[in-house]
Design a protein around this motif. Structure first.
Motif, short mmCIF file in Angstrom:
data_model
loop_
_atom_site.label_atom_id
_atom_site.label_comp_id
_atom_site.label_asym_id
_atom_site.label_seq_id
_atom_site.Cartn_x
_atom_site.Cartn_y
_atom_site.Cartn_z
N TRP A 105 -39.35 -6.89 67.31
CA TRP A 105 -40.63 -7.03 66.59
C TRP A 105 -41.59 -5.89 66.91
O TRP A 105 -42.35 -5.44 66.05
N VAL A 134 -42.21 -10.62 61.80
CA VAL A 134 -41.26 -11.70 61.51
C VAL A 134 -41.09 -11.85 60.00
O VAL A 134 -39.97 -12.01 59.49
N GLU A 164 -36.44 -11.58 66.58
CA GLU A 164 -37.58 -10.68 66.84
C GLU A 164 -37.77 -10.33 68.30
O GLU A 164 -38.30 -9.28 68.62
#
Lengths: 259, 255
Positions: B99, B122, B134
């Protein structure tokens, strides 16, 4: 014909080092240029300071304590021949602060953190991560080189001052505990001949060495070519060139600072 | 017609290696162009010119009206925010989680909090068909997943132009086709202009509105996939038919 061949030979020998020096200076210029432009890379800089400073501490401590010990051992047994054992404290203190503290710390950090910088940046280069940074509108010199340069320049004097102290303690241990000299004499000789300038100038040298090793290691990593082999070469090159540059600049800095 | 990217007579050499020898290509807003070319034909070099990673020795590259070589560093970075680029091996930052990779541009160029950035990341990951990864590190992902994460990172800043460097190379045929579908989806849903370089003909036919063939440092032919399929140019014909026999000189191979 011979003259042309000779000139050609000289040219091929010196072309690469001169080109490389030029590129290192260009990287230095752009590092300085980005150094003062906000936003500052605080997170990256802190991370590098921990990596260069805190994580190098164990090896620096071990190196410093044994250097202090061997200095005391050698000078004690050597000086005994002409009855000058009492000078051991001064020899250890002056050698550590003026020379060995900064230089050995710089060489150790080159082997550890300098090699790591070259390998990390080199891998980022060959896997196109540095280009990816640029496509994400991030200047890679600012993001990668500047934090390492700042950390190297600041952390080296910090490590060197610790090395100075630990080296003197190592010398104390050998002189007082092993050879049984009076502790007061050792401390007196340490303080009597040590000037604040010895310490300051040693730390200035350490700062310059930190700048040199981080710049050269980043340079080597930044311009890596040719896959895994290239990363290996960049890492070796970073350690070899940084170490040489540290030792050469050490002479000139010492000649200038300790006139 | 609204030309977004204009490559004009671009020359580029590296040392004695003369890679681009006067490449010309116009790319219109909203279209999907595939640049075809063999290994070592200079297509990566050409792609890197479009986003200013490389500057031409001669000639100009104009994006949205600005000549890239005339921009200073700040303006070039501003312009780069209009781009997303998917690298051949994804080029994910291996020191960061998935992420953080996707949110890298947002973190640096917007004022969103980490929590908001993670939410956007996400969302973008879901866009490319990935969920629940993530917090993993890039080294834990397969090649296909890495490419998808790379694509999520490329679209995170909602770019106008997406560049794909060999999007299907190194993937199995099914994963490659899934990536092709994603590229088409990006174009249709997000209305993004896209430029891809590849030597994968199948992929080119599928994702391109227009195909340009790069040979010997020049664009020798452009046309719709159908035009290219039925080309009369012997070089293009040899390439799309994938034959080793023909006018194309194969480096290092003697006949």
């Amino acid at each position: 014909m011979f003259i042309i061949k000779a000139i050609e030979f000289i040219g091929t020998v010196f072309k690469d080092p001169i080109e490389e020096t030029g590129r290192i200076l260009l990287l230095f210029y752009s590092t300085i240029k980005w150094l003062f432009r906000p936003p500052f890379e605080l997170k990256n800089t802190t991370k590098q300071m921990v990596e260069i400073g805190i994580n190098s501490l164990p090896v620096v401590l071990i190196t410093a304590v044994f250097t202090g010990m061997v200095l005391a051992l050698q000078s004690y047994t050597g000086f005994k021949r002409f009855g000058a054992e009492s000078l051991v404290g001064s020899v250890v203190a002056l050698s550590m602060t003026r020379e060995l503290g900064p230089v050995l710390t710089a060489l150790i950090v080159t082997g550890r953190a300098g090699a790591a910088m070259a390998a990390e940046l080199g891998t980022m280069r060959v896997t196109e991560q540095i280009e990816a940074l640029e496509t994400l509108a991030t200047n890679p010199v600012k993001y990668l080189v500047v934090p390492r340069f700042i950390s190297g320049t600041i952390m080296l004097p910090c490590l060197a001052v610790i090395a100075d102290i630990i080296g003197i303690i190592g010398g104390y241990f050998v002189t007082v505990i092993v050879f049984g000299t009076s502790p007061n004499l050792y401390m007196k000789m340490t303080w009597d001949h040590l000037e604040m300038n010895d310490i300051y100038h040693g730390l200035i040298k350490a700062g310059v060495f930190g700048a040199i090793l981080s710049l050269i290691s980043c340079y080597k990593g930044f311009y890596t070519k040719g896959g895994a082999e290239g990363v290996g070469k960049a890492t070796t090159g970073a350690v070899v060139i940084s170490s040489m540059a540290i030792l050469i600049s050490d002479y000139f800095l010492s000649a200038w600072l300790f006139k | 017609m609204n030309t977004l990217i204009n490559i004009e007579d671009v020359h580029k050499s590296f040392g004695s290696n003369y890679v681009l020898r006067g490449a010309n290509l116009k790319i219109i807003k909203g279209e999907s162009v595939v640049i075809l070319g063999g290994s070592g034909s200079g297509k990566s070099v050409l792609l890197k010119h479009i986003i200013g990673l490389l500057m031409p020795d001669k000639g100009t590259v104009t994006v949205a009206g600005s000549d890239l070589s005339k921009l200073d560093e700040n303006d070039l970075n501003e312009l780069r925010k209009k781009f997303g680029m998917l690298f051949q091996a994804a080029a994910l930052f291996d020191s960061m989680s998935v992420w953080e990779n996707v949110g890298f541009g947002l973190k640096r160029h917007t004022k969103f909090s980490d929590k908001e950035i993670k939410e956007i990341a996400v969302e973008k990951l879901r866009h490319v068909g990935l969920t629940g990864i993530e917090d993993r590190m890039p080294s834990d992902l397969s090649g296909g997943m890495r490419k998808r994460v790379g694509l999520a990172r490329a679209i995170a800043m909602e770019p106008e132009i997406l560049l794909y460097d060999e999007p299907t190379t190194g993937l199995d045929p099914i994963m490659a086709d899934a990536i092709n579908d994603l590229i088409i989806e990006m174009r249709e849903k997000l209305k993004i202009t896209s430029v891809a370089i590849t030597h994968d003909i199948k992929s080119a036919y599928k994702i391109a509105d227009r195909i340009a063939m790069l040979y010997n440092g020049e664009i020798i032919e452009t046309g719709s996939p159908d035009n290219i399929r039925n080309t009369l140019n012997p070089i293009v014909k040899q390439f799309v038919e994938g034959s080793a026999v023909g006018p194309i000189v194969i480096e290092g191979l003697k006949r």
